[in-house]
Design a protein around this motif. Sequence first.
Motif, PDB file in Angstrom:
ATOM      1  N   ARG A 169       0.804  -1.224   0.000  1.00  0.00           N
ATOM      2  CA  ARG A 169       0.000   0.000   0.000  1.00  0.00           C
ATOM      3  C   ARG A 169       0.841   1.280   0.000  1.00  0.00           C
ATOM      4  O   ARG A 169       0.522   2.247  -0.702  1.00  0.00           O
ATOM      5  N   ASP A 203     -16.522  -3.432  -4.291  1.00  0.00           N
ATOM      6  CA  ASP A 203     -15.204  -4.075  -4.189  1.00  0.00           C
ATOM      7  C   ASP A 203     -15.444  -5.550  -3.885  1.00  0.00           C
ATOM      8  O   ASP A 203     -16.053  -5.866  -2.854  1.00  0.00           O
ATOM      9  N   THR A 204     -15.024  -6.436  -4.783  1.00  0.00           N
ATOM     10  CA  THR A 204     -15.290  -7.872  -4.587  1.00  0.00           C
ATOM     11  C   THR A 204     -14.028  -8.646  -4.215  1.00  0.00           C
ATOM     12  O   THR A 204     -13.938  -9.855  -4.435  1.00  0.00           O
ATOM     13  N   THR A 205     -13.026  -7.960  -3.663  1.00  0.00           N
ATOM     14  CA  THR A 205     -11.746  -8.587  -3.339  1.00  0.00           C
ATOM     15  C   THR A 205     -11.889  -9.756  -2.363  1.00  0.00           C
ATOM     16  O   THR A 205     -12.571  -9.630  -1.338  1.00  0.00           O
ATOM     17  N   ARG A 207     -10.247 -11.315   0.394  1.00  0.00           N
ATOM     18  CA  ARG A 207      -9.183 -10.916   1.327  1.00  0.00           C
ATOM     19  C   ARG A 207      -8.434 -12.106   1.911  1.00  0.00           C
ATOM     20  O   ARG A 207      -7.446 -11.919   2.625  1.00  0.00           O
ATOM     21  N   PHE A 212      -3.789  -9.892  -1.650  1.00  0.00           N
ATOM     22  CA  PHE A 212      -4.644  -8.725  -1.404  1.00  0.00           C
ATOM     23  C   PHE A 212      -4.794  -8.418   0.085  1.00  0.00           C
ATOM     24  O   PHE A 212      -5.841  -7.988   0.554  1.00  0.00           O
ATOM     25  N   GLU A 216      -6.694  -3.644  -2.946  1.00  0.00           N
ATOM     26  CA  GLU A 216      -7.864  -4.318  -3.516  1.00  0.00           C
ATOM     27  C   GLU A 216      -7.533  -5.058  -4.806  1.00  0.00           C
ATOM     28  O   GLU A 216      -6.637  -4.686  -5.552  1.00  0.00           O
ATOM     29  N   ASP A 217      -8.321  -6.105  -5.045  1.00  0.00           N
ATOM     30  CA  ASP A 217      -8.294  -6.824  -6.317  1.00  0.00           C
ATOM     31  C   ASP A 217      -9.334  -6.188  -7.244  1.00  0.00           C
ATOM     32  O   ASP A 217      -9.076  -5.175  -7.895  1.00  0.00           O
ATOM     33  N   THR A 218     -10.538  -6.758  -7.288  1.00  0.00           N
ATOM     34  CA  THR A 218     -11.509  -6.332  -8.299  1.00  0.00           C
ATOM     35  C   THR A 218     -12.464  -5.267  -7.753  1.00  0.00           C
ATOM     36  O   THR A 218     -13.006  -5.411  -6.651  1.00  0.00           O
ATOM     37  N   VAL A 219     -12.626  -4.228  -8.554  1.00  0.00           N
ATOM     38  CA  VAL A 219     -13.618  -3.191  -8.256  1.00  0.00           C
ATOM     39  C   VAL A 219     -14.487  -3.024  -9.494  1.00  0.00           C
ATOM     40  O   VAL A 219     -13.971  -2.865 -10.606  1.00  0.00           O
ATOM     41  N   TYR A 322     -13.419   4.563  -4.134  1.00  0.00           N
ATOM     42  CA  TYR A 322     -13.088   3.858  -2.883  1.00  0.00           C
ATOM     43  C   TYR A 322     -14.123   4.170  -1.790  1.00  0.00           C
ATOM     44  O   TYR A 322     -14.542   3.279  -1.050  1.00  0.00           O
ATOM     45  N   ARG A 326     -16.536   1.427   0.000  1.00  0.00           N
ATOM     46  CA  ARG A 326     -16.406   1.233   1.449  1.00  0.00           C
ATOM     47  C   ARG A 326     -17.725   1.488   2.166  1.00  0.00           C
ATOM     48  O   ARG A 326     -18.113   0.765   3.074  1.00  0.00           O
TER      49      ARG A 326
END
Length: 336
Positions: A169, A203-205, A207, A212, A216-219, A322, A326
Amino acid sequence: RKLGYAIVGLGGYADVILPRFAECRASRLTALVSGSPEKARRYAARYGVPEKNLYDYRSFDAIKDNPDIDIVYVILPNGLHHEFTLRAAAAGKHVMCEKPMANTAAEAQEMVAACRAAGRKLMIGYRSRFEATNREAIRIVRAGEIGAARVVAAEHGFDIRPNQWRLDRALAGGGSMMDIGIYSLQAARYLTGEEPVLVSAVDTTDRTDPRFAQVEDTVLFQLRFPSGATANCVSAYSSHHNRYRVTGSKGWIEAEPATAYEGNRLRLNQDWRTRDHPAPPTALNQFSAQLDHLSECVMSGDEPIVSGEEGLRDMRIIEAIYTSAREGRAVALSVA
Ligand code: NAD
């Protein structure tokens, strides 16, 4: 005259850019900045850069006394863009900065302000704006050749390998959205020519995937534009995508691949018929044209078409994406 570029960071993307100076008409490579003296010397020998124009990240500020350098091109991990743009502006140099321009909109704002205060240009490395296929797609949409643009679909992603700065990050600022989803966002904006007024995102990450832990992975994100046009976009670090389609009242234009280094292809649908649509060639490849655009703007005093302000707009929208993901709500944006 050709303006002199110093390349900061000799990683993977610098390897793509460095050979492209050979085709430039208004730019030349004059200096290298690297953490490794051995690597700097090796690259200097390959690209004909004199020993006196080699710097490391500590000696970098001495570029202020080097008249061979007009422009600094920052090709470092995202988290270092802010620092090196500020140091380049303080040294009195113009700046080309890779995308995403910074980790946050606040940093991006400081970069714009610093270059403005120093009276120096700031451009972001959005190469697609100089690429034949993307230019043709923009022309077709803006000329109304598919009627009024109503729905954009834009997808960008790849399956990221573990253990690299893009998953850290502090160095990356975020995940797929900062790195590759930004191409979907850019495309939605440059194809419509509009600024989004409403953003919603999911956001479908996964975790539990160790890649990840920090980013994040997929947004999946949607943008609503003032005309009523919408964009449906994918940003991914676990699946491979590189395409967009603009559907209008009279047809559609599709690019796949859309924003690759080479080989981008268009298909155009008009009057219910679909055909390949080769873009007219541009005088220069996208990389050399991008480098020359900033040199020409420095000489003419014009603002680059992908200025620091343009990068800042993307950073603000990414932060809204984001926030939406969130908080699970649509986020309104004021048109700046
Ligand atoms: P990379 O990892 O291949 O190279 C990064 C370079 O930065 C390396 O030479 C590394 O040694 C150096 N570096 C200096 N300090 C570092 C630190 N603290 N941690 C890690 N590396 C450090 O990365 P890259 O793919 O060349 O990406 C660099 C920038 O270019 C990024 O901002 C990226 O988004 C951008 N990029 C743009 C495009 C494009 O098509 N416009 C394509 C790839 C990358």
